[in-house]
Design an enzyme around this catalytic site. Structure first.
Site, PDB file in Angstrom:
ATOM      1  N   HIS A  94     -12.435  -6.552  -8.374  1.00  0.00           N
ATOM      2  CA  HIS A  94     -12.906  -5.218  -8.001  1.00  0.00           C
ATOM      3  C   HIS A  94     -12.688  -4.236  -9.154  1.00  0.00           C
ATOM      4  O   HIS A  94     -11.573  -4.078  -9.633  1.00  0.00           O
ATOM      5  CB  HIS A  94     -12.168  -4.709  -6.748  1.00  0.00           C
ATOM      6  CG  HIS A  94     -12.729  -5.257  -5.478  1.00  0.00           C
ATOM      7  ND1 HIS A  94     -12.608  -4.617  -4.275  1.00  0.00           N
ATOM      8  CD2 HIS A  94     -13.440  -6.380  -5.232  1.00  0.00           C
ATOM      9  CE1 HIS A  94     -13.217  -5.316  -3.333  1.00  0.00           C
ATOM     10  NE2 HIS A  94     -13.733  -6.399  -3.884  1.00  0.00           N
ATOM     11  N   TYR A 222     -10.773   3.984   1.084  1.00  0.00           N
ATOM     12  CA  TYR A 222      -9.573   4.699   1.531  1.00  0.00           C
ATOM     13  C   TYR A 222     -10.064   6.004   2.169  1.00  0.00           C
ATOM     14  O   TYR A 222     -10.560   6.885   1.484  1.00  0.00           O
ATOM     15  CB  TYR A 222      -8.653   5.024   0.352  1.00  0.00           C
ATOM     16  CG  TYR A 222      -7.921   3.828  -0.205  1.00  0.00           C
ATOM     17  CD1 TYR A 222      -8.529   2.942  -1.100  1.00  0.00           C
ATOM     18  CD2 TYR A 222      -6.601   3.563   0.167  1.00  0.00           C
ATOM     19  CE1 TYR A 222      -7.850   1.840  -1.610  1.00  0.00           C
ATOM     20  CE2 TYR A 222      -5.915   2.461  -0.354  1.00  0.00           C
ATOM     21  CZ  TYR A 222      -6.549   1.613  -1.224  1.00  0.00           C
ATOM     22  OH  TYR A 222      -5.880   0.529  -1.726  1.00  0.00           O
ATOM     23  N   PRO A 314       2.034   0.852   2.157  1.00  0.00           N
ATOM     24  CA  PRO A 314       0.998  -0.018   1.590  1.00  0.00           C
ATOM     25  C   PRO A 314      -0.196   0.731   0.995  1.00  0.00           C
ATOM     26  O   PRO A 314      -1.069   0.132   0.393  1.00  0.00           O
ATOM     27  CB  PRO A 314       0.558  -0.864   2.779  1.00  0.00           C
ATOM     28  CG  PRO A 314       0.946  -0.085   3.977  1.00  0.00           C
ATOM     29  CD  PRO A 314       2.147   0.707   3.605  1.00  0.00           C
ATOM     30  N   LYS A 318       1.141  -1.555  -3.614  1.00  0.00           N
ATOM     31  CA  LYS A 318       2.135  -1.773  -4.663  1.00  0.00           C
ATOM     32  C   LYS A 318       3.285  -2.698  -4.265  1.00  0.00           C
ATOM     33  O   LYS A 318       4.168  -2.970  -5.074  1.00  0.00           O
ATOM     34  CB  LYS A 318       2.729  -0.420  -5.098  1.00  0.00           C
ATOM     35  CG  LYS A 318       1.746   0.447  -5.862  1.00  0.00           C
ATOM     36  CD  LYS A 318       1.346  -0.190  -7.162  1.00  0.00           C
ATOM     37  CE  LYS A 318       0.111   0.459  -7.737  1.00  0.00           C
ATOM     38  NZ  LYS A 318      -0.705  -0.482  -8.490  1.00  0.00           N
ATOM     39  N   TYR A 406      -3.237   2.655 -10.055  1.00  0.00           N
ATOM     40  CA  TYR A 406      -3.727   1.681  -9.067  1.00  0.00           C
ATOM     41  C   TYR A 406      -3.869   0.289  -9.689  1.00  0.00           C
ATOM     42  O   TYR A 406      -3.491  -0.717  -9.069  1.00  0.00           O
ATOM     43  CB  TYR A 406      -5.078   2.144  -8.504  1.00  0.00           C
ATOM     44  CG  TYR A 406      -5.525   1.376  -7.270  1.00  0.00           C
ATOM     45  CD1 TYR A 406      -6.318   0.246  -7.377  1.00  0.00           C
ATOM     46  CD2 TYR A 406      -5.127   1.782  -5.997  1.00  0.00           C
ATOM     47  CE1 TYR A 406      -6.717  -0.473  -6.253  1.00  0.00           C
ATOM     48  CE2 TYR A 406      -5.526   1.072  -4.868  1.00  0.00           C
ATOM     49  CZ  TYR A 406      -6.314  -0.051  -5.002  1.00  0.00           C
ATOM     50  OH  TYR A 406      -6.696  -0.766  -3.890  1.00  0.00           O
TER      51      TYR A 406
HETATM   52  C1  PHB Z   1      -5.109  -5.143   2.345  1.00  0.00           C
HETATM   53  O1  PHB Z   1      -6.190  -5.681   2.033  1.00  0.00           O
HETATM   54  O2  PHB Z   1      -4.344  -5.614   3.214  1.00  0.00           O
HETATM   55  C2  PHB Z   1      -4.715  -3.864   1.644  1.00  0.00           C
HETATM   56  C3  PHB Z   1      -5.490  -3.413   0.583  1.00  0.00           C
HETATM   57  C4  PHB Z   1      -5.138  -2.234  -0.072  1.00  0.00           C
HETATM   58  C5  PHB Z   1      -4.031  -1.523   0.364  1.00  0.00           C
HETATM   59  C6  PHB Z   1      -3.253  -1.986   1.437  1.00  0.00           C
HETATM   60  C7  PHB Z   1      -3.597  -3.162   2.085  1.00  0.00           C
HETATM   61  O3  PHB Z   1      -3.705  -0.356  -0.259  1.00  0.00           O
END
Ligand code: PHB
Ligand code: APR
Length: 411
Positions: A94, A222, A314, A318, A406
Site C-alpha cells: 500500500h 481512517y 491500534p 504501531k 506511518y
Molecule cells: C488492521 O487491519 O487490523 C488494522 C490496520 C490499521 C490499523 C489498525 C488495525 O491502524
C-alpha cells in the site's frame, strides 16, 4: 558490563533428576508471540541458541486476531529472519491511506511523501510463518508452561524456572528476553524502585469485525465522524477487517452484524457506504485502547521487548512494528556480544528502543486524539479536531509528517 561470552557453554544441556529438569541455553525467551518468535529465529540464524517459553498453545497464539500493517523495517526483519516467502507472495503493498471526516475524504500518498510504503499482511499469518520456521529448525519451543519466574536477572548468571506437565524446570542462561506481552511476568521482574511506568487509558474501545468480503476500498480508510471513529482495512482481496469506535461498556454480543454494518456505513464517506459489501462476521471482538510505556527496558541481563514494555492504541498500526524495532536492537546487540564480546549494543538497548518506542506512542496518541470522539470533549475541542483534519488535507508538510511516522521511523 565486564563479562565474556560463554561460547563453550553447551547451548542446550538437560540434567534430569526425579523432580527437576535443569537446562542450559544462551537466551531464554519468555513469550511465543511475534516478538519472542522473531527474536528466537534471528538468533538461530546467527547460531545463538534460545528456548522459548509460551504459556498457551501454538494454536491459541496463532488464532489471536491482531492488526495487519507492516512497516518496511518489519518486512526487512522478516527477510533477515528468512521468513518472507509467503509474505512476499500474499501481501498487499500500500502506497497510501485515506483520511475522511464526515463526507470529506483525501488520500495521503505515503510513497510520494516519505519514499516508503507499508505492507498489508495479517499478524496471524506472520505468527504462523514464524512458528513454521522455528519448528522446521527444531527450535526449542515449550508450550503450556506455567509459573515462569526470572531469577538473578541482575547477576551474571540469570536463571528462569517454570512448570510444565507437573514438572519444575530451571534454565541457566546468559540473557532473558521478556517478550511476554502486557500481562506477562517480565516487566514485574524489574523492581518497582527501578521501574517508571507511563499510561493513558482512552474512554472508548474498538469493535472489530472480520468478514469474508472484498475490501470497500483499495487503501485503508481512517474515518472520523460525528458518531465516532471507523476504520476500513483488509487482509486480502476477499477478507476485510473493519472497526468502529465503541463504548467501553459494550460487549461483542451487544452488536449484531446488521447493527455493526449500519453503524459503519454511518461513519464512512457516502460513496464507500454505498459500495460496501457486507457479510457474516467470522470474528467479532472489542479491544480497549491504552498508551503505555515502561522505563527502563533492561535490568541486568533481562531485556523487555514488544508489548511487555509498551502498548499503543491500534490507530497508528504501531504495535507489532514497534515490537519489531525492539527486536532489531536486541538481536543486533546480542549478536555483537556473542561474536565479539562487545557489550555496546546491549548496553544501549534500552536507550535506543525507548527512543523509537516513545515516538510511536506519540504518533499513535496523536492520531487517536485527532480521529476519535471523546465523551467529554467540548465544542471547542471538536472544532480543533476539524481544523486539524482540514489543515492535514491542505498541507503537504503536515501530510509528510504523518507519512513519515506511518511508514515507520528508521531504526
Ligand atoms: C488492521 O487491519 O487490523 C488494522 C490496520 C490499521 C490499523 C489498525 C488495525 O491502524
Ligand atoms: N509465561 C509464558 N508466556 C507468557 C506469559 C508467561 N508468564 N505471559 C504471557 N505470555 C505469552 C502470551 O501467551 C503471548 O503469546 O507471551 C506472548 C506475548 O505475545 P504478544 O502479547 O502478542 O506480544 P508481542 O509478542 O510483544 O507482540 C506484540 O502483538 O499483541 C500484539 O498488539 C500487539 O501487535 C503487537 C504485537
Amino acid at each position: 558490563m565486564a563479562y565474556t561470552p560463554n561460547p563453550a557453554m553447551n547451548p542446550i544441556r538437560v540434567i534430569k533428576t526425579n523432580e527437576v529438569i535443569a537446562l542450559k541455553t544462551q537466551v531464554v525467551v519468555i513469550g511465543g508471540g511475534p516478538s519472542g518468535l522473531l527474536l528466537s529465529q534471528l538468533l538461530h540464524r546467527q547460531g545463538i541458541e534460545s528456548v522459548v517459553l509460551e504459556r498457551k498453545t501454538r494454536d491459541y497464539v496463532v488464532g489471536r486476531i491482531r492488526a495487519g500493517i507492516l512497516e518496511t523495517g518489519t518486512v526487512n526483519l522478516m527477510r533477515q529472519a528468512g521468513i518472507s516467502e509467503r509474505m512476499d507472495r500474499e501481501c498487499l503493498v500500500h502506497d497510501g491511506i485515506v483520511i475522511s471526516h464526515a463526507d470529506e475524504q483525501f488520500s495521503i500518498n505515503l510513497k510520494a511523501l516519505s519514499g516508503s510504503n507499508v505492507v498489508v499482511y495479517g499478524q496471524t499469518e506472520l505468527t504462523r510463518d514464524l512458528y513454521d520456521v522455528r519448528e522446521a529448525a527444531n527450535g526449542q519451543l515449550l508450550f503450556n508452561v506455567e509459573n515462569v519466574q526470572i531469577l538473578d536477572a541482575d547477576t551474571d548468571h540469570p536463571r528462569v524456572s517454570y512448570e510444565q506437565n507437573g514438572k519444575t524446570s530451571h534454565i541457566d542462561c546468559d540473557f532473558v528476553a521478556g517478550c511476554d506481552g502486557f500481562h506477562g511476568v517480565s516487566r514485574q521482574a524489574i523492581p518497582l524502585n527501578v521501574r517508571r511506568e507511563y499510561e493513558k487509558i482512552y474512554p472508548f474501545g474498538w469493535l472489530g469485525v472480520l468478514s469474508e468480503t472484498p475490501p470497500v476500498n483499495d487503501e485503508l480508510i481512517y474515518a472520523s465522524s460525528p458518531r465516532g471513529f471507523a476504520l476500513c482495512s483488509m487482509r486480502n482481496e476477499n477478507l476485510s477487517r473493519y472497526y468502529i469506535q465503541c463504548s467501553l461498556s459494550d460487549s461483542p454480543g451487544d452488536w449484531s452484524d446488521a447493527a455493526f454494518w449500519q453503524e459503519l456505513k454511518r461513519r464512512i464517506p457516502t460513496d464507500a457506504a454505498e459500495s460496501l459489501i457486507t457479510g457474516p462476521s467470522i470474528e467479532k471482538s472489542i479491544a480497549p485502547l491504552r498508551s503505555f510505556i515502561t522505563e527502563p527496558m533492561r535490568w541486568g541481563r533481562l531485556f523487555l521487548c514488544g508489548d511487555a514494555a509498551h502498548i499503543v492504541p491500534p490507530t497508528g498500526a504501531k504495535g507489532l512494528n514497534t515490537a519489531a524495532g525492539d527486536i532489531h536492537y536486541l538481536y543486533n546487540g546480542l549478536a555483537q556480544f556473542y561474536t565479539t564480546g562487545d557489550t555496546d549494543g546491549i548496553d544501549h538497548y534500552s536507550e535506543k528502543a525507548l527512543s523509537r518506542a516513545w515516538k510511536a506512542v506519540r504518533f499513535s496518541w496523536s492520531l487517536t486524539s485527532l480521529l476519535h470522539r471523546f465523551p467529554d470533549q467540548s465544542e471547542f475541542d471538536l472544532k480543533m479536531q476539524i481544523a486539524e483534519i482540514a489543515f492535514l488535507k491542505s498541507s503537504r508538510h503536515a501530510q509528510s509528517m504523518l507519512a513519515e511516522n506511518y511508514v515507520g521511523l528508521p531504526y
